[in-house]
Design an enzyme around this catalytic site. Structure first.
Site, PDB file in Angstrom:
ATOM      1  N   GLU A 110      39.631 -10.944  59.100  1.00 22.21           N
ATOM      2  CA  GLU A 110      40.939 -11.148  58.464  1.00 22.21           C
ATOM      3  C   GLU A 110      41.128 -12.612  58.067  1.00 22.21           C
ATOM      4  OE1 GLU A 110      45.668 -10.518  59.680  1.00 22.21           O
ATOM      5  OE2 GLU A 110      44.132 -10.698  61.232  1.00 22.21           O
ATOM      6  N   LYS A 125      47.834  -5.347  53.153  1.00 19.04           N
ATOM      7  CA  LYS A 125      48.381  -4.876  54.420  1.00 19.04           C
ATOM      8  C   LYS A 125      49.748  -4.246  54.201  1.00 19.04           C
ATOM      9  CE  LYS A 125      49.048  -6.372  59.219  1.00 19.04           C
ATOM     10  NZ  LYS A 125      49.017  -7.516  60.154  1.00 19.04           N
ATOM     11  N   CYS A 166      44.374  -6.147  60.984  1.00 17.92           N
ATOM     12  CA  CYS A 166      44.945  -6.665  62.231  1.00 17.92           C
ATOM     13  C   CYS A 166      45.518  -5.520  63.066  1.00 17.92           C
ATOM     14  CB  CYS A 166      45.982  -7.737  61.923  1.00 17.92           C
ATOM     15  SG  CYS A 166      46.564  -8.635  63.385  1.00 17.92           S
TER      16      CYS A 166
END
Length: 531
Positions: free
Chosen positions: A287, A351, A405
């Site tokens: 990430e 995301k 994440c």
């Protein structure tokens, strides 16, 4: 056992609250990195006996009758979450001059708030409490409701759900191919709490027999599923390289280090194949591994093209900028890029589920309207959320279902379309939290998504734990925490699951209603005998 139960039942006031806190703290040792499964078989009977000790009188008001039970649940929850989430404080020390003041809010404040869910769990259970196996069913229902609510209320935070304590290893994770975590939460609490019946006698034979049967089925199904042939790689085979650069978070945030960080990633990408292995086809970076806006740096794309060999593909976490219109600041997304050997971006996914107070500031407009814009400006964040999840399609046809994440801790983030993909892809940066239980807990929860979906997982983490996990939750290759390097492996194939998400949801409600009926019938029987 009866003597111990009697002592705990007779506790009151501060002593009762303290023992509740200790019971919750003990339960936390059943979670990673400890995985002491037996701890839950001690802590939950303690909780049952504490609730047994709550005396009520018909002439008391509802609040006075229920408040003692709620306080027990809160004390248990506070111990559980404080013991399991203290490591969040590390993130506030990365830029201590700006955010150290907020550290107590995370270390103490968040557990105090999350403990309210367990206060609700015990409150629900106390309303159905009886003197036999029914109270064990009532506690299971209470925690089932509380953990279900915790998974989505206020954006959701199902970290360290009780059910994970019942799944410390792949052998004990296989039930997730049939049941969702919400159902496992309920059944786990029933099994963990059942030994309390030994201390009070009534209903022990039935309750312990049911708990033993559930436990045996849990283990037996795990043995059966792991005895099946492992999933075979899809053809043509693809070798995946995981890059774990171990970049300190303070260094990542230093503008002067950007070029060095980028070159470190490239050097690991270009490392020769591991002994006896073939050249990797797909390279995965963690990430936000690209330390600048890639689309503003054509030279960086050219460097990637120089390093990638013919046909190689880079999948990398990055920050993506998007023009928001004339006179407006750009929008930023926590994203994943797919880059081919010519240095062209051929795919991207943003995301969807952002971290409150970490990637965006909730109620920012309200703070600004109250004249508190300085607070909003100094809070971390600044990301926008994608409206939907885009599956990554790589050159050659492979498809990855992206989870960035902590999206990997949400079972509901992985919808039915995931089964159409070849693998789950989880990129993360846990450097914020240092060498603490946090990264281990994160990996454990992500690992379970493979069994739920029947898909392998590719996981690249800046400081670890990076791994390729097959569709049974079994580790194929991995890099431990703070180990700088790469690891290569052939991407495993898919595996069928016994149920889909819709059927698992129905099983959850059926299980909850059944346990509720058991608790209600037992409660009614108690009232009948009392009258």
């Amino acid at each position: 056992m009866e003597r111990l139960a009697g002592k705990i039942i007779l506790l009151s006031g501060a002593s009762r609250a303290f023992v509740g806190f200790l019971a919750g703290l003990l339960a936390m040792f059943a979670q990673p990195p400890f995985g002491i499964f037996a701890a839950a078989f001690i802590s939950f009977p303690m909780l049952v006996w504490l609730i047994d000790g709550v005396a009520t009188h018909p002439d008391e008001g509802v609040v006075r009758r229920l408040l003692p039970a709620a306080s027990i649940g809160w004390s248990f929850g506070f111990g559980y979450f404080l013991g399991g989430l203290w490591w969040l404080g590390n993130a506030f020390l990365v830029e201590a001059d700006l955010f150290a003041w907020a550290m107590p809010l995370a270390v103490v404040g968040l557990p105090a708030v999350l403990a309210l869910f367990y206060a609700l769990a015990v409150l629900v259970a106390r309303c159905l409490w009886s003197d036999g196996v029914g109270r064990i069913a009532a506690l299971a229902v209470g925690f089932g409701v509380a953990e279900w609510l915790r998974s989505f209320l206020f954006t959701g935070f199902p970290w360290n759900a009780i059910g994970y304590a019942a799944m410390p290893m792949p052998l004990m994770m296989q039930s997730a191919s049939v049941l969702n975590v919400a159902t496992i939460n309920m059944l786990a609490v029933f099994v963990f709490a059942a030994p309390a019946l030994i201390g009070t006698g009534k209903g022990a034979r039935v309750g312990l027999a049911v708990a033993a049967a559930l436990f045996a089925a849990h283990i037996g199904y795990g043995y059966y599923r792991l005895s099946l042939p492992p999933p075979q790689p899809l053809t043509p085979e693809r070798t995946v390289r995981l890059v774990q650069p171990v970049i300190d978070q303070a260094k990542k945030m230093d503008d002067r280090e950007r070029a060095v960080i980028f070159e470190e990633h490239l050097a690991l990408t270009a490392a020769p194949p591991q002994a006896g292995g073939k050249r990797p086809d797909i390279v995965v970076w963690p990430e936000t591994s690209i330390p600048f806006i890639l689309t503003d740096n054509p030279d960086a794309l050219a460097r990637i093209a120089d390093v990638l060999q013919d046909g190689q593909i880079l999948v990398a976490g990055a920050v993506r900028a998007e023009d928001a219109g004339t006179g407006l600041p750009p929008r930023y997304y926590n994203s994943i890029y797919v880059i081919d050997d010519r240095g062209q971006i051929v795919g991207a996914s943003d995301k969807v589920h952002l971290v409150p107070f970490g990637e965006y500031l909730p109620f920012e407009d309200v703070l600004n309207s109250w004249g508190l814009s300085s607070i909003a400006a100094n809070m971390p964040g600044g990301f926008s959320a994608a409206s939907n999840r885009s599956v990554l399609t790589l050159p050659g046809g492979r498809t990855f279902y992206p989870l960035i994440c902590y999206e990997a801790i949400f079972a509901d983030e992985v919808d039915g379309s995931a089964r159409l993909s070849d693998a789950l892809l989880n990129v993360t940066n846990d450097a914020w939290f240092g060498d603490t239980p946090g990264p281990r807990q994160h990996f454990h929860q992500a690992q379970l998504r493979t069994i739920e979906t029947g898909l392998p997982m590719i996981r690249a983490a800046n400081t670890g734990i990076s791994a390729i996990v097959d569709a049974r939750g079994v580790l194929v290759v991995g890099l431990g925490y703070n180990y700088k390097g790469v690891t290569d492996a052939i991407l495993p194939g898919k595996m069928p699951t016994m149920t889909d998400s819709m059927l698992r949801g129905r099983i959850f409600w059926f299980t909850g209603v059944f346990l509720l009926l058991v608790a209600a019938i037992s409660r009614r029987g108690l009232n009948f005998r009392t009258n």
